[in-house]
Design a protein around this motif. Structure first.
Motif, PDB file in Angstrom:
ATOM      1  N   UNK A  39       0.820  -1.206   0.000  1.00 13.84           N
ATOM      2  CA  UNK A  39       0.000   0.000   0.000  1.00 13.84           C
ATOM      3  C   UNK A  39       0.858   1.262   0.000  1.00 13.84           C
ATOM      4  N   UNK A  40       2.161   1.122   0.124  1.00 15.20           N
ATOM      5  CA  UNK A  40       3.048   2.275   0.148  1.00 15.20           C
ATOM      6  C   UNK A  40       3.127   2.885   1.538  1.00 15.20           C
ATOM      7  N   UNK A  41       3.963   3.889   1.659  1.00 13.72           N
ATOM      8  CA  UNK A  41       4.173   4.516   2.964  1.00 13.72           C
ATOM      9  C   UNK A  41       3.035   5.434   3.368  1.00 13.72           C
ATOM     10  N   UNK A  42       2.245   5.926   2.421  1.00 12.02           N
ATOM     11  CA  UNK A  42       1.132   6.798   2.781  1.00 12.02           C
ATOM     12  C   UNK A  42      -0.221   6.164   2.510  1.00 12.02           C
ATOM     13  N   UNK A  43      -0.325   5.305   1.504  1.00 17.04           N
ATOM     14  CA  UNK A  43      -1.607   4.735   1.112  1.00 17.04           C
ATOM     15  C   UNK A  43      -2.271   3.893   2.180  1.00 17.04           C
ATOM     16  N   UNK A  44      -1.509   3.215   2.995  1.00 15.77           N
ATOM     17  CA  UNK A  44      -2.097   2.360   4.024  1.00 15.77           C
ATOM     18  C   UNK A  44      -2.804   3.189   5.097  1.00 15.77           C
ATOM     19  N   UNK A  45      -2.427   4.457   5.252  1.00 20.21           N
ATOM     20  CA  UNK A  45      -2.987   5.289   6.318  1.00 20.21           C
ATOM     21  C   UNK A  45      -4.393   5.795   6.000  1.00 20.21           C
ATOM     22  N   UNK A  46      -4.891   5.559   4.793  1.00 25.56           N
ATOM     23  CA  UNK A  46      -6.281   5.916   4.491  1.00 25.56           C
ATOM     24  C   UNK A  46      -7.026   4.654   4.045  1.00 25.56           C
ATOM     25  N   UNK A  47      -6.562   3.524   4.520  1.00 25.08           N
ATOM     26  CA  UNK A  47      -7.153   2.226   4.188  1.00 25.08           C
ATOM     27  C   UNK A  47      -7.779   1.640   5.457  1.00 25.08           C
ATOM     28  N   UNK A  48      -9.052   1.282   5.383  1.00 26.92           N
ATOM     29  CA  UNK A  48      -9.723   0.680   6.534  1.00 26.92           C
ATOM     30  C   UNK A  48      -9.586  -0.838   6.421  1.00 26.92           C
ATOM     31  N   UNK A  49      -9.003  -1.431   7.443  1.00 30.68           N
ATOM     32  CA  UNK A  49      -8.794  -2.874   7.502  1.00 30.68           C
ATOM     33  C   UNK A  49      -9.876  -3.523   8.350  1.00 30.68           C
ATOM     34  N   UNK A  50     -10.145  -4.761   8.086  1.00 28.25           N
ATOM     35  CA  UNK A  50     -10.997  -5.570   8.940  1.00 28.25           C
ATOM     36  C   UNK A  50     -10.045  -6.343   9.853  1.00 28.25           C
ATOM     37  N   UNK A  51     -10.056  -6.027  11.139  1.00 24.58           N
ATOM     38  CA  UNK A  51      -9.114  -6.629  12.090  1.00 24.58           C
ATOM     39  C   UNK A  51      -9.830  -7.694  12.900  1.00 24.58           C
ATOM     40  N   UNK A  52      -9.321  -8.898  12.820  1.00 23.48           N
ATOM     41  CA  UNK A  52      -9.876 -10.002  13.617  1.00 23.48           C
ATOM     42  C   UNK A  52      -9.118 -10.088  14.935  1.00 23.48           C
ATOM     43  N   UNK A  53      -9.857 -10.030  16.017  1.00 24.04           N
ATOM     44  CA  UNK A  53      -9.269 -10.194  17.344  1.00 24.04           C
ATOM     45  C   UNK A  53      -9.489 -11.645  17.750  1.00 24.04           C
ATOM     46  N   UNK A  54      -8.402 -12.343  18.044  1.00 23.48           N
ATOM     47  CA  UNK A  54      -8.495 -13.763  18.367  1.00 23.48           C
ATOM     48  C   UNK A  54      -8.068 -14.030  19.794  1.00 23.48           C
ATOM     49  N   UNK A  55      -8.678 -15.051  20.353  1.00 23.03           N
ATOM     50  CA  UNK A  55      -8.352 -15.472  21.703  1.00 23.03           C
ATOM     51  C   UNK A  55      -7.163 -16.411  21.718  1.00 23.03           C
ATOM     52  N   UNK A  56      -6.765 -16.866  22.904  1.00 25.79           N
ATOM     53  CA  UNK A  56      -5.598 -17.740  23.053  1.00 25.79           C
ATOM     54  C   UNK A  56      -5.722 -19.066  22.296  1.00 25.79           C
ATOM     55  N   UNK A  57      -6.938 -19.543  22.089  1.00 25.24           N
ATOM     56  CA  UNK A  57      -7.123 -20.816  21.389  1.00 25.24           C
ATOM     57  C   UNK A  57      -7.263 -20.625  19.881  1.00 25.24           C
ATOM     58  N   UNK A  58      -7.151 -19.374  19.404  1.00 23.01           N
ATOM     59  CA  UNK A  58      -7.246 -19.105  17.982  1.00 23.01           C
ATOM     60  C   UNK A  58      -8.647 -18.785  17.493  1.00 23.01           C
ATOM     61  N   UNK A  59      -9.618 -18.795  18.396  1.00 23.05           N
ATOM     62  CA  UNK A  59     -10.989 -18.492  18.003  1.00 23.05           C
ATOM     63  C   UNK A  59     -11.152 -16.986  17.790  1.00 23.05           C
ATOM     64  N   UNK A  60     -11.962 -16.600  16.794  1.00 24.27           N
ATOM     65  CA  UNK A  60     -12.212 -15.188  16.520  1.00 24.27           C
ATOM     66  C   UNK A  60     -13.189 -14.660  17.561  1.00 24.27           C
ATOM     67  N   UNK A  61     -12.747 -13.674  18.327  1.00 25.90           N
ATOM     68  CA  UNK A  61     -13.592 -13.064  19.348  1.00 25.90           C
ATOM     69  C   UNK A  61     -14.456 -11.953  18.753  1.00 25.90           C
ATOM     70  N   UNK A  62     -13.851 -11.177  17.847  1.00 27.56           N
ATOM     71  CA  UNK A  62     -14.557 -10.042  17.271  1.00 27.56           C
ATOM     72  C   UNK A  62     -13.798  -9.583  16.030  1.00 27.56           C
ATOM     73  N   UNK A  63     -14.527  -9.009  15.075  1.00 31.35           N
ATOM     74  CA  UNK A  63     -13.919  -8.391  13.901  1.00 31.35           C
ATOM     75  C   UNK A  63     -14.332  -6.931  13.894  1.00 31.35           C
ATOM     76  N   UNK A  64     -13.338  -6.034  13.834  1.00 34.86           N
ATOM     77  CA  UNK A  64     -13.617  -4.599  13.911  1.00 34.86           C
ATOM     78  C   UNK A  64     -12.935  -3.859  12.757  1.00 34.86           C
ATOM     79  N   UNK A  65     -13.527  -2.752  12.299  1.00 32.81           N
ATOM     80  CA  UNK A  65     -12.860  -1.935  11.290  1.00 32.81           C
ATOM     81  C   UNK A  65     -11.803  -1.056  11.959  1.00 32.81           C
ATOM     82  N   UNK A  66     -10.631  -0.952  11.335  1.00 33.68           N
ATOM     83  CA  UNK A  66      -9.553  -0.150  11.906  1.00 33.68           C
ATOM     84  C   UNK A  66      -8.809   0.585  10.797  1.00 33.68           C
ATOM     85  N   UNK A  67      -8.428   1.804  11.099  1.00 31.46           N
ATOM     86  CA  UNK A  67      -7.716   2.662  10.162  1.00 31.46           C
ATOM     87  C   UNK A  67      -6.253   2.722  10.552  1.00 31.46           C
ATOM     88  N   UNK A  68      -5.362   2.626   9.565  1.00 28.97           N
ATOM     89  CA  UNK A  68      -3.928   2.749   9.846  1.00 28.97           C
ATOM     90  C   UNK A  68      -3.609   4.150  10.336  1.00 28.97           C
TER      91      UNK A  68
END
Length: 177
Positions: A39-68
């Motif tokens: 995404x380059x050094x600047x392009x990633x900072x205006x890109x919204x990612x879908x971030x999966x938060x996982x627990x210790x066993x690898x299960x997905x706890x939640x998926x949230x939108x996050x901006x660089x």
């Protein structure tokens, strides 16, 4: 996030970052983040990612939108060491620096006459809802002659996006000798 929001988010073409507890240290765990370099050094900072938060066993706890927000890159190898993200729901207004891309250089009369593109701004500071952050501002230089400029006021802003700089008469690029 409701299940319908989650399903809609999965149907979109989005990049996903996975955040999970690490038991080891070192570069192996960071390899997953290196795809951000495309995404380059600047392009990633205006890109919204879908971030999966996982627990210790690898299960997905939640998926949230996050901006660089910030990326730390090793100077000698360009390897990504750390990425800072902020929670970015679709309705939240966020401040972003959107990169500027130009096209049409191969037929630009000003460049053919010996001019060059003089960049006044490589990114444009904006405020936008999380769901409407532009990936870039595209400027067509194919009709520009020597000493012509593109001003902030000439940029096509998507609905809901505003410029943070109140002075719309500032130049973005200029074709000059």
């Amino acid at each position: 996030m409701s299940s319908s929001d989650h399903k809609r988010q999965q149907e979109q073409d989005v990049d996903t970052l996975v955040a999970e507890p690490r038991s080891e240290s070192g570069s192996k765990a960071a390899v997953r983040l290196r795809k951000l370099a495309r995404l380059g050094r600047t392009g990633w900072a205006c890109h919204v990612f879908s971030v999966q938060l996982r627990g210790p066993a690898g299960e997905t706890l939640e998926t949230v939108p996050a901006l660089g927000r910030q990326v730390h890159i090793t100077a000698d190898t360009d390897a990504i060491e750390n990425v800072t993200l902020i929670y970015c729901p679709p309705e939240r207004l966020v401040r972003v620096d959107v990169p500027v891309n130009v096209f049409g250089e191969e037929v630009c009369p000003g460049l053919k006459a010996g001019g060059r593109i003089n960049w006044m701004r490589r990114t444009i500071p904006c405020t936008a809802p999380g769901s409407k952050i532009p990936k870039s501002f595209e400027i067509d230089v194919s009709q520009m002659g020597l000493n012509q400029k593109v001003m902030l006021a000439q940029l096509q802003l998507p609905e809901g996006v505003t410029l943070r700089d109140p002075n719309r008469s500032l130049p973005v690029i200029k074709i000059s000798k």
